[in-house]
Design a protein around this motif. Sequence first.
Motif, PDB file in Angstrom:
ATOM      1  N   ASP A  25       0.814  -1.214   0.000  1.00  0.00           N
ATOM      2  CA  ASP A  25       0.000   0.000   0.000  1.00  0.00           C
ATOM      3  C   ASP A  25       0.846   1.262   0.000  1.00  0.00           C
ATOM      4  OD1 ASP A  25      -2.204  -1.653   0.059  1.00  0.00           O
ATOM      5  OD2 ASP A  25      -2.487  -1.497   2.223  1.00  0.00           O
ATOM      6  N   GLY A  26       2.139   1.122  -0.380  1.00  0.00           N
ATOM      7  CA  GLY A  26       3.032   2.267  -0.443  1.00  0.00           C
ATOM      8  C   GLY A  26       3.996   2.312   0.737  1.00  0.00           C
ATOM      9  N   GLU A  27       5.112   3.022   0.531  1.00  0.00           N
ATOM     10  CA  GLU A  27       6.136   3.149   1.562  1.00  0.00           C
ATOM     11  C   GLU A  27       5.764   4.266   2.534  1.00  0.00           C
ATOM     12  OE1 GLU A  27      10.135   3.499   0.226  1.00  0.00           O
ATOM     13  OE2 GLU A  27       9.989   1.850  -1.226  1.00  0.00           O
ATOM     14  N   PRO A  28       5.529   3.951   3.792  1.00  0.00           N
ATOM     15  CA  PRO A  28       5.174   4.988   4.761  1.00  0.00           C
ATOM     16  C   PRO A  28       6.381   5.851   5.123  1.00  0.00           C
ATOM     17  CG  PRO A  28       5.348   2.850   5.832  1.00  0.00           C
ATOM     18  CD  PRO A  28       5.524   2.605   4.374  1.00  0.00           C
ATOM     19  N   ALA A  29       6.192   7.160   5.094  1.00  0.00           N
ATOM     20  CA  ALA A  29       7.265   8.094   5.438  1.00  0.00           C
ATOM     21  C   ALA A  29       6.619   9.407   5.896  1.00  0.00           C
ATOM     22  CB  ALA A  29       8.158   8.342   4.220  1.00  0.00           C
ATOM     23  N   PRO A  30       7.304  10.186   6.765  1.00  0.00           N
ATOM     24  CA  PRO A  30       8.642   9.927   7.310  1.00  0.00           C
ATOM     25  C   PRO A  30       8.653   8.899   8.433  1.00  0.00           C
ATOM     26  CG  PRO A  30       7.778  11.962   8.215  1.00  0.00           C
ATOM     27  CD  PRO A  30       6.782  11.512   7.192  1.00  0.00           C
ATOM     28  N   GLN A  31       7.474   8.554   8.993  1.00  0.00           N
ATOM     29  CA  GLN A  31       7.395   7.506  10.003  1.00  0.00           C
ATOM     30  C   GLN A  31       6.509   6.377   9.489  1.00  0.00           C
ATOM     31  OE1 GLN A  31       6.745  10.847  11.309  1.00  0.00           O
ATOM     32  NE2 GLN A  31       8.884  11.010  11.940  1.00  0.00           N
ATOM     33  N   LEU A  32       6.650   5.219  10.108  1.00  0.00           N
ATOM     34  CA  LEU A  32       5.768   4.107   9.792  1.00  0.00           C
ATOM     35  C   LEU A  32       4.353   4.410  10.270  1.00  0.00           C
ATOM     36  CD1 LEU A  32       8.020   1.054  10.769  1.00  0.00           C
ATOM     37  CD2 LEU A  32       7.626   2.011   8.487  1.00  0.00           C
ATOM     38  N   ASP A  33       3.383   3.791   9.605  1.00  0.00           N
ATOM     39  CA  ASP A  33       1.986   3.926  10.014  1.00  0.00           C
ATOM     40  C   ASP A  33       1.342   2.552   9.962  1.00  0.00           C
ATOM     41  OD1 ASP A  33       1.454   3.477   7.281  1.00  0.00           O
ATOM     42  OD2 ASP A  33       1.368   5.621   6.841  1.00  0.00           O
ATOM     43  N   GLY A  34       0.043   2.517   9.873  1.00  0.00           N
ATOM     44  CA  GLY A  34      -0.660   1.240   9.955  1.00  0.00           C
ATOM     45  C   GLY A  34      -0.641   0.413   8.690  1.00  0.00           C
ATOM     46  N   ARG A  35      -0.037   0.925   7.621  1.00  0.00           N
ATOM     47  CA  ARG A  35       0.021   0.143   6.388  1.00  0.00           C
ATOM     48  C   ARG A  35       0.952  -1.065   6.539  1.00  0.00           C
ATOM     49  NH1 ARG A  35       1.285   4.918   2.196  1.00  0.00           N
ATOM     50  NH2 ARG A  35       2.085   5.879   4.120  1.00  0.00           N
ATOM     51  N   PRO A  36       0.671  -2.136   5.782  1.00  0.00           N
ATOM     52  CA  PRO A  36       1.495  -3.338   5.920  1.00  0.00           C
ATOM     53  C   PRO A  36       2.926  -3.110   5.431  1.00  0.00           C
ATOM     54  CG  PRO A  36      -0.095  -3.609   4.135  1.00  0.00           C
ATOM     55  CD  PRO A  36      -0.461  -2.346   4.839  1.00  0.00           C
ATOM     56  N   ILE A  37       3.841  -3.802   6.077  1.00  0.00           N
ATOM     57  CA  ILE A  37       5.239  -3.807   5.663  1.00  0.00           C
ATOM     58  C   ILE A  37       5.416  -4.728   4.465  1.00  0.00           C
ATOM     59  CG2 ILE A  37       7.602  -4.333   6.387  1.00  0.00           C
ATOM     60  CD1 ILE A  37       6.323  -1.931   7.842  1.00  0.00           C
ATOM     61  N   ALA A  38       4.732  -5.857   4.491  1.00  0.00           N
ATOM     62  CA  ALA A  38       4.861  -6.819   3.389  1.00  0.00           C
ATOM     63  C   ALA A  38       3.692  -7.786   3.396  1.00  0.00           C
ATOM     64  CB  ALA A  38       6.176  -7.597   3.511  1.00  0.00           C
ATOM     65  N   GLU A  39       3.371  -8.283   2.218  1.00  0.00           N
ATOM     66  CA  GLU A  39       2.470  -9.414   2.062  1.00  0.00           C
ATOM     67  C   GLU A  39       3.293 -10.579   1.529  1.00  0.00           C
ATOM     68  OE1 GLU A  39      -0.752  -8.233  -0.475  1.00  0.00           O
ATOM     69  OE2 GLU A  39      -1.717  -7.045   1.107  1.00  0.00           O
ATOM     70  N   VAL A  40       3.073 -11.754   2.076  1.00  0.00           N
ATOM     71  CA  VAL A  40       3.868 -12.928   1.719  1.00  0.00           C
ATOM     72  C   VAL A  40       2.924 -14.073   1.362  1.00  0.00           C
ATOM     73  CG1 VAL A  40       5.733 -14.479   2.415  1.00  0.00           C
ATOM     74  CG2 VAL A  40       5.600 -12.169   3.402  1.00  0.00           C
ATOM     75  N   ILE A  41       3.133 -14.656   0.178  1.00  0.00           N
ATOM     76  CA  ILE A  41       2.376 -15.824  -0.252  1.00  0.00           C
ATOM     77  C   ILE A  41       3.279 -17.041  -0.165  1.00  0.00           C
ATOM     78  CG2 ILE A  41       1.097 -16.915  -2.132  1.00  0.00           C
ATOM     79  CD1 ILE A  41      -0.331 -14.504  -0.996  1.00  0.00           C
TER      80      ILE A  41
END
Length: 385
Positions: A128-144
Motif C-alpha cells: 500500500d506504499g512506503e510509509p514516510a517519514p514515520q511508519l503507520d498502519g500500512r502493511p510492511i509486506a504481504e507474503v504468499i
Amino acid sequence: MITRRGLLMTGGAAILVAGGGAAAWLTTRSIDPVREPWRAAAKGGFGDPRLNAVAYAILAPSAHNRQPWWVELRGEDKLVLYCDLIRRLPEADPYDRQTVIGLGAFLELLGMAAAEQGYKAEVTSFPDGEPAPQLDGRPIAEVIFTEAPKVKTAPLFDDLLDRRTNRAVFAQDKPVTSGTMDEVAALSGVGGLFGHSNDPAQVDRLKALCREAWEIECNVQRTLDESTALTRIGAAAIRENPDGISVHGPMIELYKAAGFLSKKAMAEKGSTAHQQTISYYNNLIDSAMAFGWLVSPGNSRVDQLDAGAHWVRLNMAANHLGVAFQPLSQALEEFPEMEEPFEQAHTELGVSAPQQLQGLFRLGYAKRPAPSPRWAMESRIQVLR
C-alpha cells in the motif's frame, strides 16, 4: 558495576536477611522460560508452514530487541507483516530506519525457514506504499507461501539458531584478519556492500567515534529516558517483558535487591549507575578488534528492508566462522544531537549520497552467549479466515 566487597559492606542487611537461602533464591532468577522460542523453532510441528517459518522469523535481531513485528495469517497461504507501532523508538530512531531494518531481518529468516520446508515465500514489500517519514498502519509486506519442493535452500540456515549479538569484551590476543572478514562477506552473499577494517589507526578512530555517539545517546535526556524505560533489570522483569534491553545475572539480582540498581538511578545523569552504564559500554567498544559496516545503494524503505536481510546474514556468517559480532550503530541514529557523528561516520567510511550507512559493527572473538529473550510466537500473530 559496584564491587562485590562494596555490596556486602553497604547492602549487608539485604544479604543477611536471605542468609543461607541466598544461593537458592538466585537459582529462581532464571530467564530460561523466555528463551523457549529458540527451542520451539527447532521443534517445529505447528501444523502450518507459515507458523513453522514465523517461529524462526521472530528470532531476528531488532533495535533494542523491541521485536516490532505483528503478523496476520489470512486464508490458507497468505501472511501479512505489520509494524507493531508501540514498539517503535521515536527518540533514537525518529524515522524508523532501524525498525524497518529489524523487519527486513524478520522477512529474511521467514524466507529461509519457508525454503527449508519446501515452500517459496513470495514477498511484496509495502503493497500500500512506503510509509514516510514515520511508519503507520500500512502493511510492511504481504507474503504468499507456495509449495515448491525444488526451491533453493539457504546455505546459512543451519546457523540460524546459533546467531547471536555478542555483548562481551572481546579477546585482545586474537586479531580478526582481513581474510576472515572477506569470508564473512562471501558467505553472507552481501559482497561489496560490506566494508571492513582492522587497520589499527582506523579502528582507533572508529572506537572514538562510537564512544562519542554512545555518550551523546546517554546524555540527551529524552534518548536516555527511552532506553531506560526499555531496560529490564533482573530476571523477573525480563520474564514479564521479554523485549528491550536485558540486564541480568547473579550480581545484578543482588544489586537490585539491595537497592543499588534501578531505572531511576540509570536515568539520572551523573549518578553512579548512569556513569557505570557509560563506562561498561565504552569497555565493550574499546575491545573491538575490527569494524565492519553495511552500505545500501539508497535509503528507501525497500533499501532498509534489504539492509535487514543483509545484516542478519552477515551476523550468521560471522557466527559460522566463530567471529563475535555486535552492532554499534548509535552514530547512525538520526536525531538532531547525533548529526555530527552521523556525518563523521559517513565521511570516515567514504559513503556519500545516495548511498547510506545502515550498520556499523564491532568484530572480535569471545565466548558465544546464550540466546536473547523473545516473546512467544503466539503473542505476535492474529489469524484471519
